[in-house]
Design a protein around this motif. Sequence first.
Motif, PDB file in Angstrom:
ATOM      1  N   CYS C 630      32.322  38.509  39.132  1.00 34.84           N
ATOM      2  CA  CYS C 630      33.533  39.143  38.599  1.00 34.84           C
ATOM      3  C   CYS C 630      33.768  38.744  37.155  1.00 34.84           C
ATOM      4  O   CYS C 630      33.683  37.581  36.795  1.00 34.84           O
ATOM      5  CB  CYS C 630      34.743  38.768  39.447  1.00 34.84           C
ATOM      6  SG  CYS C 630      36.263  39.498  38.813  1.00 34.84           S
ATOM      7  N   CYS C 659      42.679  42.408  39.861  1.00 31.12           N
ATOM      8  CA  CYS C 659      41.416  43.070  40.207  1.00 31.12           C
ATOM      9  C   CYS C 659      41.421  44.498  39.700  1.00 31.12           C
ATOM     10  O   CYS C 659      42.398  45.214  39.824  1.00 31.12           O
ATOM     11  CB  CYS C 659      41.237  43.066  41.728  1.00 31.12           C
ATOM     12  SG  CYS C 659      39.861  44.075  42.282  1.00 31.12           S
ATOM     13  N   LYS C 660      40.311  44.902  39.075  1.00 33.93           N
ATOM     14  CA  LYS C 660      40.212  46.248  38.524  1.00 33.93           C
ATOM     15  C   LYS C 660      39.542  47.209  39.508  1.00 33.93           C
ATOM     16  O   LYS C 660      39.403  48.391  39.217  1.00 33.93           O
ATOM     17  CB  LYS C 660      39.392  46.231  37.233  1.00 33.93           C
ATOM     18  CG  LYS C 660      39.920  45.289  36.185  1.00 33.93           C
ATOM     19  CD  LYS C 660      41.064  45.903  35.405  1.00 33.93           C
ATOM     20  CE  LYS C 660      41.609  44.900  34.416  1.00 33.93           C
ATOM     21  NZ  LYS C 660      42.866  45.309  33.818  1.00 33.93           N
ATOM     22  N   CYS C 662      36.319  47.328  40.311  1.00 31.36           N
ATOM     23  CA  CYS C 662      35.011  47.808  39.869  1.00 31.36           C
ATOM     24  C   CYS C 662      33.947  47.667  40.950  1.00 31.36           C
ATOM     25  O   CYS C 662      32.992  48.403  40.988  1.00 31.36           O
ATOM     26  CB  CYS C 662      34.572  47.054  38.623  1.00 31.36           C
ATOM     27  SG  CYS C 662      34.336  45.286  38.892  1.00 31.36           S
ATOM     28  N   GLY C 663      34.118  46.651  41.806  1.00 31.58           N
ATOM     29  CA  GLY C 663      33.155  46.442  42.866  1.00 31.58           C
ATOM     30  C   GLY C 663      31.978  45.581  42.482  1.00 31.58           C
ATOM     31  O   GLY C 663      31.035  45.434  43.268  1.00 31.58           O
ATOM     32  N   CYS C 665      31.737  42.549  42.485  1.00 32.65           N
ATOM     33  CA  CYS C 665      31.627  41.432  43.426  1.00 32.65           C
ATOM     34  C   CYS C 665      30.957  41.852  44.737  1.00 32.65           C
ATOM     35  O   CYS C 665      30.378  41.026  45.431  1.00 32.65           O
ATOM     36  CB  CYS C 665      33.017  40.874  43.715  1.00 32.65           C
ATOM     37  SG  CYS C 665      34.190  42.148  44.266  1.00 32.65           S
TER      38      CYS C 665
HETATM   39  S1  SF4 Z   1      36.319  44.510  42.280  1.00 33.91           S
HETATM   40 FE1  SF4 Z   1      35.531  42.437  42.454  1.00 33.91          FE
HETATM   41  S2  SF4 Z   1      34.383  42.126  40.581  1.00 33.91           S
HETATM   42 FE2  SF4 Z   1      35.703  43.914  40.220  1.00 33.91          FE
HETATM   43  S3  SF4 Z   1      37.549  43.078  39.340  1.00 33.91           S
HETATM   44 FE3  SF4 Z   1      37.895  43.144  41.502  1.00 33.91          FE
HETATM   45  S4  SF4 Z   1      37.328  41.130  42.238  1.00 33.91           S
HETATM   46 FE4  SF4 Z   1      36.439  41.362  40.199  1.00 33.91          FE
END
Ligand code: SF4
Lengths: 145, 462, 702
Positions: C630, C659-660, C662-663, C665
């Motif tokens: 992340c 958290c954005k 984006c995936g 992680c």
């Molecule tokens: S989806 Fe996962 S990697 Fe993306 S911002 Fe959220 S926690 Fe971080």
Amino acid sequence: MAGTPTETQATRMLVVATLLCSYPGIDATGQAHMEYPPNTYVIPTPDPVMFPESFYLHCFEKGIDGILIASCGTDSPYEGSYEQLAARIPKVYAQMKARGISIRRLKLTAICSVCTKAFLKEVSDMEAVMAELGPVSGEMTAVTA
Amino acid sequence: MIEQRIDIDALVVGAGIAGLQSALDLADRGYSVLLVEREASIGGKMIALSKVFPTMDCASCITTPRMSSAAHHDNITTWTYTDVDSITPDGAAFTAKLTRKARYVDEDLCIGCRLCEYACPVELPHEFEGNMGARRAAYIPFGTAIPQKALIDIDGCVYCGKCEKACPTDAIDFGQKPVSVTVHARSVVIATGFETTPLDAKKEYQGGVAANVISALDMERLLSPNGPYGRVLRPSDGKIPDNVAYVQCAGSRDETLGVPYCSRVCCMYAIKQTMLLSGSLPLADITVYYMDIRAFGKGYEQFYQTARSMGINFVKAKVARIEEEPNGDLKLRVEIIEEDGRVSEMAHDLVVLSVGLKPGDDPRRFIGVDLDQYGFVASPEPKLDATLTSMPGVAAAGTAIGPKDIVDSIMEASAAATKVATYLGPPPNSPQPADDGVQIDIREIEAGDALAVAGHSEVLRG
Amino acid sequence: MAERRSKPKNQAATTAAAPATPPEVVLPVLAEKVGVYICHCGGNISDVVDVDKVATEAAGLDGVAVARHIMFMCSDEGQKAIVDDIQALGLDRVVVAACTPKLHEATFRRVLQRGGMNPYLFLPANIREQASWAHPHSPKAATEKASALVRAAVAKAQMLEPLEKVRVAAVHRALVIGGGVAGLRAALDLARQGLGVTLVEKSPFLGGRTTQLHTVFPTEDPARLLVHRLIAEVKAQPNLTILTETEVVALTGYVGDFTVTLKTTPRGVNAELADRQAAIAACPISVANEFDDGISKRRAIYQPYPGSEPDLPAIDWASCTRCGDCVTAAGGRGIDLKSDPIETTIETGAIVVATGFDHYEPRVGEYGYATSPRILTLPQVHRMLDPEGPTGGRLEIDGRVPRSIAMIHCVGSRQIEDVDEPGPDGKLHEYCSRVCCTATLQAANQIRQKYPKTAVYDLYRDIRTYGRDQEPYYVDASKAGVVFMRFANDARPTVELSDGADFPLKVTVTDTLTFGTEIEVPVDLVILSVGVMPRDVTGLIEMTHAPVGADGFLLEVHPKLRPVESAIPGLLLAGTVQAPMDVTESTSAASAAAAKVTALLAGDHVEMEPFVAKVDPSLCDGCGLCLDACRYAGAIAMQEVEIEEGVLEKRAYVNPVACKGCGACVPSCPVSALDVAGWEIDQYKAMIDAITAEPLTAGARS
Ligand code: SF4
Ligand SMILES: Cc1cc2nc3c(=O)[nH]c(=O)nc-3n(C[C@H](O)[C@H](O)[C@H](O)COP(=O)(O)OP(=O)(O)OC[C@H]3O[C@@H](n4cnc5c(N)ncnc54)[C@H](O)[C@@H]3O)c2cc1C
Ligand code: SF4
Ligand code: SF4
Ligand code: SF4
Ligand code: SF4
């Protein structure tokens, strides 16, 4: 135009497209009535960085013959995600090779929201690959477990 | 007449895209809004357009969601088929007298099934389709109308009673009377929109006389996927046109017509229509006779250049006269400026007049705001606050204050919402403003606060 | 990374007890009452796709309770059909196959809500842009594709879970970046509506480019008075902080609660400065004066014009040598040469970007630019025509009034590939700059009025005096004897120096108004009507991730419907940062942006989409690999949770606000404990299975 459908169309292409860039770009292609073959299936994603290697393998196993990853490229709205995605592709290729799948069936591209021509070109390139290689089922080696 | 009274924060007059947007912005902010429209459906002119420049979105597809959100918003009450008779200042608020015209259909009972429409034997010209195609005397205004409620055109009705029998909910009510309503509104937005300049404004163009000289608004309907014929045909004989001409500034930029101003949208809609036409009639020749192409908005010049590269023929010329041939074709006497004013005779089988924009209503009929010499609502502060009017508490937006396209109308509509909200003051229970704890404001610098100038951290609060 | 030991907000994380034995693979419970709706789009879809067939096939799928096809799904009728079915049939998921979700996803979510369902149990299938419109000549294959897309949507829909919006406590303040007319207008509107406002301006003076004009078209209001009137109102607002010489240097957070670091450079001068003339005169430095677009010089301590806002000189630290001459001249009072910037951090709920525009600077040699002092840009000429400007309003070159002038339109605008060379920024400026036609004619009329003997030639492509009161400038110019010449879309005039000749410059144009005759115009002065360029705000773009359009201006969400909103929630656009505009349009855009801000911050909370990462605590074994994947501070962290009575173990925890979604992680987790809500990997797999479930038959063109 990227081409009208060919007579032999037993293949399927999957396009995973980013919501912010590629998906609207692909919409714009349709909106302009720029035609491409109908054996393409576009599914949206916030960012293809989320797909593990196993997802691509799952697609090939189920009979997807070619995959285009339509990313935002370096314009990704998510920090560093393109680099992370690009770093994953060789790992996917390694697994594809292990299964006897030609790595030409998977391509990482960047399609922006106005990239209609670029999209058509990527589709027609992948169509050509699929036409040359035929369905993926003929290529895959069975694995156990 | 029955009397009703209601109290409201903002009264929005006109439910075109500008009125809809003002209403939505105010409602999202927490004010109660009454949105009043004289026609039987909301949506204004935009809902009748084919596609919109320069995105080429289908107009219906981007208007219906706005219409629908306004119609379903908790803070918005929408009254269609309602006339505004007067709005007068009344202390800090306004008293508005409205007339809800008789639809001869009970809106609460009608479920929009259209059975009355199917039963009605009378066919009348369909205004929504530019009088091309027909509608019944009992009808729902058009497919995407909101609300989906029938009304009866009593002037065309032959009182056969078939609709009444057909209606499953007993909604038809020939005894319905107009209802007059008094509304107490704390503020007003005027969004009464535009009408196109008359087709026959320039007699020498034969508009309204020659069948195949049509207005651009009619062409919008012909080009709509749900238009009157489902394709582009010329009105006189249903022939598919193969040589179409556009005459620009037909009704604008002409002192003698009382419209010396440029109508701002007609160059762009003509370009859009020619692009759509060349899609639906790939073999047709399309010529645009123009003085200046005014493609000034975001992305518009690029749109114009695309049209040029598609082979649309743009000719800088003045059209002097149009004559109708016996077969319905048209002969244009054209002074081609690019060729030193050579006068040529050009043959076309369909001519579209790019009519201009004039005020959609005279707001002075019901409210005492200042207008400019052309009848558009005038702002006392045109450069800094274009949506203000001469009356405190009254704002105006969209084409009611001057010709403009959709995006500019929407922008102004939101601006007008801001003006009204400022006038009204925050709705009850609004949160308190936050303090940013920064104290190097220029006002302190001007006051000679040396520390502020030096910018040492001691001056920072907290 | 510091770990916080606060109680996780994630309910699931706290309540789920770790099973003693490894969990069995639990198959998700699939929804059983999916409603499927296929739209004709008035023929847009149904002319190509056999909607009846698609609906019939959908009706046969497992879990589908009803499948219908309707003329316009987005219409009231279509929406009502869904609501009625939800109520009558108890639908648990809804799929609408219609146009792109970009248009109506929000519409249909609201429909579900009206029907009493969680709005996130809706799923779109795009069969217009991506089927009927893309494959108009292959109806059979397009129908088959549409069916496959519907199958896929149904498969995913069956696995959807109800989601709730993420709510953030809203900070009731807005940050406005840019102190030109748009920024001032936005700040004033926001403050008057009860928000706290911080207005930051990069330069030492407020008012922006408008203050460089003498009068504004079409009202001919004195420009500086106009802006000062606005500034006076802004300054009268109690909840509004104005910071000049201030830039945004860091930005974190999200709509409702951004944290912004501002860097303020001291002015160097304060109100105690008694004799500003003396201080300025003492400064030995001379640099190009940007206020006069380079046609005059100024000192390092300077004021652009008397009575500027604020009415105090400032020191340009970049050119100041700290010699101290001004301090001495001022008697040691009112000037302080300490220039260390200070940083402050503020919290803000929303940000209005009003950073304005730059004038196009032609390439050296473009229409002769920079090869002769007799080739000027329109903004420079506007400064000369200003009675309060550097020449006192005199348009003179070498002390002489030009006998004849050529004005060339569209310099750096409306550029065409292969006709124009790209600008100095390497880009082709294809757009029309919207304001230069009227501004050119305004200047032309002023010149003809002031110097009736001066001939004015106007070389244009189209005259775009589009506004209601702008046409008179064109009419007046024609009446005043301005000679118009028109060059074609694909031809350009040339400017040559004619040394020794009576007139020092020669302009050659192929005039389409006179039969395409090539005309040579000998002139004393050439004025280039340079366009409006996006200002370089790279830093801001990098910090905010705001999308930029192909033309270089910041991009709005939708060019027709949502012109003042950027794709970044809470980031609004006002004025020429979005597109070329005049003063009226910029202030309207600013008021519109204010309307969006106040609506966003109207309540105590801002709501955000719930598509954020989630952890399955029964799978997570606390390895921490996701933390490295992340890139967003605070989005995912390890927290100790009580997995069993008295047993604490580390588990990943996602902060849904940071958290954005984006995936990144997701694939990092070796035990597949992570997913992004609404975009789960198993849902994708189900879609693939559905797409490939039926063999392809429509190989042939139909
Ligand atoms: S989806 Fe996962 S990697 Fe993306 S911002 Fe959220 S926690 Fe971080
Ligand atoms: C042929 C043509 C094509 C066009 N194409 C495009 C395009 O592609 N893209 C684009 O951006 N723009 C286009 N335009 C311009 C666009 O139509 C307008 O910008 C837009 O519709 C203006 O919206 P409005 O709300 O101001 O006015 P309107 O749409 O006219 O709405 C005003 C509403 O107020 C109602 N009303 C009036 N008086 C009263 C009253 N006293 N009481 C109650 N209600 C009242 C009217 O019935 C109407 O519903 C086009 C215009 C024309 C003529
Ligand atoms: S009564 Fe009038 S409206 Fe009704 S069906 Fe007869 S003609 Fe039509
Ligand atoms: S038949 Fe009755 S319910 Fe149906 S549309 Fe007509 S008036 Fe309304
Ligand atoms: S927009 Fe074009 S057609 Fe319309 S009045 Fe202006 S110049 Fe004429
Ligand atoms: S406004 Fe006029 S001068 Fe400016 S770019 Fe547009 S057409 Fe050219």
